[in-house]
Scaffold this motif. Sequence first.
Motif, mmCIF file in Angstrom:
data_model
loop_
_atom_site.group_PDB
_atom_site.id
_atom_site.type_symbol
_atom_site.label_atom_id
_atom_site.label_comp_id
_atom_site.label_asym_id
_atom_site.label_seq_id
_atom_site.Cartn_x
_atom_site.Cartn_y
_atom_site.Cartn_z
ATOM 1 N N HIS A 202 -7.499 -13.552 -0.981
ATOM 2 C CA HIS A 202 -8.288 -13.679 0.243
ATOM 3 C C HIS A 202 -8.636 -12.302 0.810
ATOM 4 O O HIS A 202 -7.838 -11.364 0.748
ATOM 5 C CB HIS A 202 -7.521 -14.475 1.295
ATOM 6 N N VAL A 203 -9.848 -12.194 1.375
ATOM 7 C CA VAL A 203 -10.279 -10.963 2.026
ATOM 8 C C VAL A 203 -9.798 -10.989 3.471
ATOM 9 O O VAL A 203 -10.066 -11.943 4.206
ATOM 10 C CB VAL A 203 -11.813 -10.809 1.959
ATOM 11 N N LYS A 204 -9.104 -9.922 3.869
ATOM 12 C CA LYS A 204 -8.485 -9.884 5.187
ATOM 13 C C LYS A 204 -8.857 -8.592 5.909
ATOM 14 O O LYS A 204 -9.301 -7.628 5.287
ATOM 15 C CB LYS A 204 -6.961 -9.987 5.045
ATOM 16 N N GLY A 205 -8.690 -8.590 7.225
ATOM 17 C CA GLY A 205 -9.044 -7.432 8.038
ATOM 18 C C GLY A 205 -7.814 -6.673 8.512
ATOM 19 O O GLY A 205 -6.841 -7.276 8.973
ATOM 20 N N PHE A 206 -7.866 -5.334 8.403
ATOM 21 C CA PHE A 206 -6.731 -4.480 8.750
ATOM 22 C C PHE A 206 -7.185 -3.331 9.647
ATOM 23 O O PHE A 206 -8.288 -2.804 9.485
ATOM 24 C CB PHE A 206 -6.102 -3.880 7.488
ATOM 25 N N ILE A 207 -6.333 -2.940 10.570
ATOM 26 C CA ILE A 207 -6.558 -1.729 11.361
ATOM 27 C C ILE A 207 -5.932 -0.566 10.603
ATOM 28 O O ILE A 207 -4.718 -0.553 10.367
ATOM 29 C CB ILE A 207 -5.935 -1.849 12.761
ATOM 30 N N VAL A 208 -6.765 0.386 10.218
ATOM 31 C CA VAL A 208 -6.279 1.567 9.496
ATOM 32 C C VAL A 208 -6.595 2.804 10.333
ATOM 33 O O VAL A 208 -7.767 3.189 10.464
ATOM 34 C CB VAL A 208 -6.927 1.689 8.102
ATOM 35 N N GLU A 209 -5.585 3.406 10.919
ATOM 36 C CA GLU A 209 -5.794 4.623 11.686
ATOM 37 C C GLU A 209 -6.289 5.734 10.762
ATOM 38 O O GLU A 209 -5.798 5.895 9.642
ATOM 39 C CB GLU A 209 -4.500 5.052 12.377
ATOM 40 N N THR A 210 -7.254 6.504 11.252
ATOM 41 C CA THR A 210 -7.918 7.473 10.380
ATOM 42 C C THR A 210 -7.088 8.721 10.116
ATOM 43 O O THR A 210 -7.475 9.556 9.283
ATOM 44 C CB THR A 210 -9.275 7.882 10.966
ATOM 45 N N ASP A 211 -5.958 8.886 10.799
ATOM 46 C CA ASP A 211 -5.107 10.045 10.536
ATOM 47 C C ASP A 211 -3.979 9.731 9.563
ATOM 48 O O ASP A 211 -3.094 10.565 9.336
ATOM 49 C CB ASP A 211 -4.533 10.608 11.844
ATOM 50 N N ARG A 212 -3.996 8.561 8.953
ATOM 51 C CA ARG A 212 -2.945 8.207 7.997
ATOM 52 C C ARG A 212 -3.165 8.904 6.657
ATOM 53 O O ARG A 212 -4.308 9.065 6.218
ATOM 54 C CB ARG A 212 -2.878 6.686 7.805
ATOM 55 N N PRO A 213 -2.091 9.328 6.000
ATOM 56 C CA PRO A 213 -2.220 9.951 4.682
ATOM 57 C C PRO A 213 -2.952 9.029 3.709
ATOM 58 O O PRO A 213 -2.681 7.822 3.666
ATOM 59 C CB PRO A 213 -0.759 10.175 4.259
ATOM 60 N N GLY A 214 -3.873 9.617 2.968
ATOM 61 C CA GLY A 214 -4.627 8.847 1.988
ATOM 62 C C GLY A 214 -5.982 8.386 2.472
ATOM 63 O O GLY A 214 -6.807 7.937 1.678
ATOM 64 N N TYR A 215 -6.238 8.513 3.789
ATOM 65 C CA TYR A 215 -7.551 8.157 4.343
ATOM 66 C C TYR A 215 -8.415 9.408 4.419
ATOM 67 O O TYR A 215 -8.011 10.427 4.984
ATOM 68 C CB TYR A 215 -7.406 7.562 5.746
ATOM 69 N N SER A 216 -9.599 9.352 3.852
ATOM 70 C CA SER A 216 -10.538 10.477 3.969
ATOM 71 C C SER A 216 -11.942 9.933 4.174
ATOM 72 O O SER A 216 -12.308 8.878 3.636
ATOM 73 C CB SER A 216 -10.494 11.365 2.715
ATOM 74 N N ALA A 217 -12.720 10.644 4.970
ATOM 75 C CA ALA A 217 -14.097 10.246 5.278
ATOM 76 C C ALA A 217 -15.008 11.445 5.132
ATOM 77 O O ALA A 217 -14.715 12.520 5.662
ATOM 78 C CB ALA A 217 -14.184 9.678 6.689
ATOM 79 N N THR A 218 -16.109 11.254 4.420
ATOM 80 C CA THR A 218 -17.088 12.309 4.196
ATOM 81 C C THR A 218 -18.431 11.875 4.761
ATOM 82 O O THR A 218 -18.935 10.793 4.420
ATOM 83 C CB THR A 218 -17.246 12.609 2.695
ATOM 84 N N LYS A 219 -19.003 12.706 5.598
ATOM 85 C CA LYS A 219 -20.286 12.381 6.229
ATOM 86 C C LYS A 219 -21.395 12.264 5.191
ATOM 87 O O LYS A 219 -21.510 13.088 4.285
ATOM 88 C CB LYS A 219 -20.635 13.465 7.248
ATOM 89 N N ILE A 220 -22.222 11.233 5.336
ATOM 90 C CA ILE A 220 -23.424 11.071 4.518
ATOM 91 C C ILE A 220 -24.562 11.799 5.225
ATOM 92 O O ILE A 220 -24.948 11.417 6.332
ATOM 93 C CB ILE A 220 -23.768 9.588 4.306
ATOM 94 N N ASN A 231 -22.589 8.170 9.618
ATOM 95 C CA ASN A 231 -22.213 7.296 8.506
ATOM 96 C C ASN A 231 -21.342 8.068 7.525
ATOM 97 O O ASN A 231 -21.505 9.272 7.350
ATOM 98 C CB ASN A 231 -23.446 6.777 7.789
ATOM 99 N N ALA A 232 -20.443 7.347 6.859
ATOM 100 C CA ALA A 232 -19.481 8.037 6.003
ATOM 101 C C ALA A 232 -19.183 7.270 4.729
ATOM 102 O O ALA A 232 -19.273 6.037 4.672
ATOM 103 C CB ALA A 232 -18.169 8.261 6.768
ATOM 104 N N ASP A 233 -18.827 8.033 3.715
ATOM 105 C CA ASP A 233 -18.126 7.516 2.544
ATOM 106 C C ASP A 233 -16.642 7.615 2.851
ATOM 107 O O ASP A 233 -16.147 8.686 3.227
ATOM 108 C CB ASP A 233 -18.445 8.354 1.302
ATOM 109 N N ILE A 234 -15.929 6.518 2.694
ATOM 110 C CA ILE A 234 -14.498 6.489 2.984
ATOM 111 C C ILE A 234 -13.728 6.194 1.704
ATOM 112 O O ILE A 234 -14.099 5.289 0.945
ATOM 113 C CB ILE A 234 -14.171 5.443 4.064
ATOM 114 N N VAL A 235 -12.682 6.939 1.484
ATOM 115 C CA VAL A 235 -11.783 6.713 0.355
ATOM 116 C C VAL A 235 -10.396 6.396 0.910
ATOM 117 O O VAL A 235 -9.886 7.101 1.794
ATOM 118 C CB VAL A 235 -11.717 7.939 -0.576
ATOM 119 N N LEU A 236 -9.793 5.327 0.401
ATOM 120 C CA LEU A 236 -8.446 4.923 0.802
ATOM 121 C C LEU A 236 -7.560 4.977 -0.442
ATOM 122 O O LEU A 236 -7.704 4.165 -1.356
ATOM 123 C CB LEU A 236 -8.458 3.517 1.394
#
Length: 405
Positions: A202-220, A231-236
């Motif tokens: 099942h697809v579920k929704g999660f709150i992921v704080e952006t300062d957690r290790p492993g979260y990165s966002a790159t501006k498009i 807008n961003a590319d996000i890698v988890l």
Amino acid sequence: MLEQKAAGTVTSGPASERVLPPYPEADLMHVVDLLPDGERERYVQIREFLQSHIRAASIDYWNREEFPFGLLAEMAGFGLGGLQTDGSSQLFKGLMYTEVARADVSLSALVGIHNELIVGMINELGSPEQKRKWLPGLQAFTQLGAFALTEPDHGSDIAGGLSTTARRDGGEWVISGAKRWIGAGTIADFALVWARDVSDGHVKGFIVETDRPGYSATKISNKIGLRIMQNADIVLEEVRIPASNLLPGATEFSRANDLLRDSRAWVGWQAAGIQLAAFDIARSYALERKQFGKELARFQLVQQQLADILGNANASLSMMVELARIQQAGKLQMVQAAMCKATTTRLARSSVAMGRSLLGGNGITTDYEMGKLFGDAEILYTYEGSYEINSMIVARAVTGKSAFV
């Protein structure tokens, strides 16, 4: 260059000679009169603020692809961060989205996503603890969230193709995957990440704080429109979050569909707003610019374009008023949202193209604003379900036959 003034204002000549043209707000169908007195007064106040403080100020940020945190703080003072929870009617909310888009489409995207998808999702699907933690800051615009659903390889087919995973590991969830085109992804305090639970599919929704290790966002970068929206590319990469970060009301994708339906409807208000902006700019320009010894507004072909832009804008606005009535009654379905989104954005694309043409060479620069709208209209036509996808949703509903692969 035309002086930046409130919608409908003619700015040439000494101040004592400046006059407003007829129907300065271009509301020929008297839509604002449908609001109750309290909401109408608030609407007028916010509209004046947006036109006098946001519209001109947004242009430089748009050109530089930068986010105007200071403008966001000003907008918070008018309650634009809490429209989803302040008891406003659907019509008032919609008209607010229209007026923010009339001032700047990027900021209207932020206000709409913030209210419809971020505040709305936590308020409707979150736990009491999640609501206490996040809603006050969100409503005050001191915190921002990002809605992370679309993926690099899955856009229109995201319902069945979503590949970001969530794995339960004791008292934590481990999130892995990638997201793309995520609004505010580089500046948000958290992302609402949709991921597939590997245990039940099942697809579920999660709150992921952006300062957690492993979260990165790159501006498009290098977008042709909505350049203020980050807008961003996000890698988890194996991002660990507490088990309590799962939204209890978002344990299957059908809840995302409800939010996407409402978000699709919201884009229709944006489409009405960008057309009103195109009319404001085109009319002011036609009344000021002179060629062959007379104002452009005296030429028949120019009048035809102005009439068409205004007709499209009021048709879109009237359509959205009816959608608000259906939504207020709790009867909104995806077919109506998709029809309104497809129709109003198609008209917006046409209206802004006419506006750009009317301004001639000046229409291709952001100095006269129309070039800015021209790029933004392309984004409205494409995001929250492309024009073609929304059209097929409507056709499937009225024929009973699916054209989706």
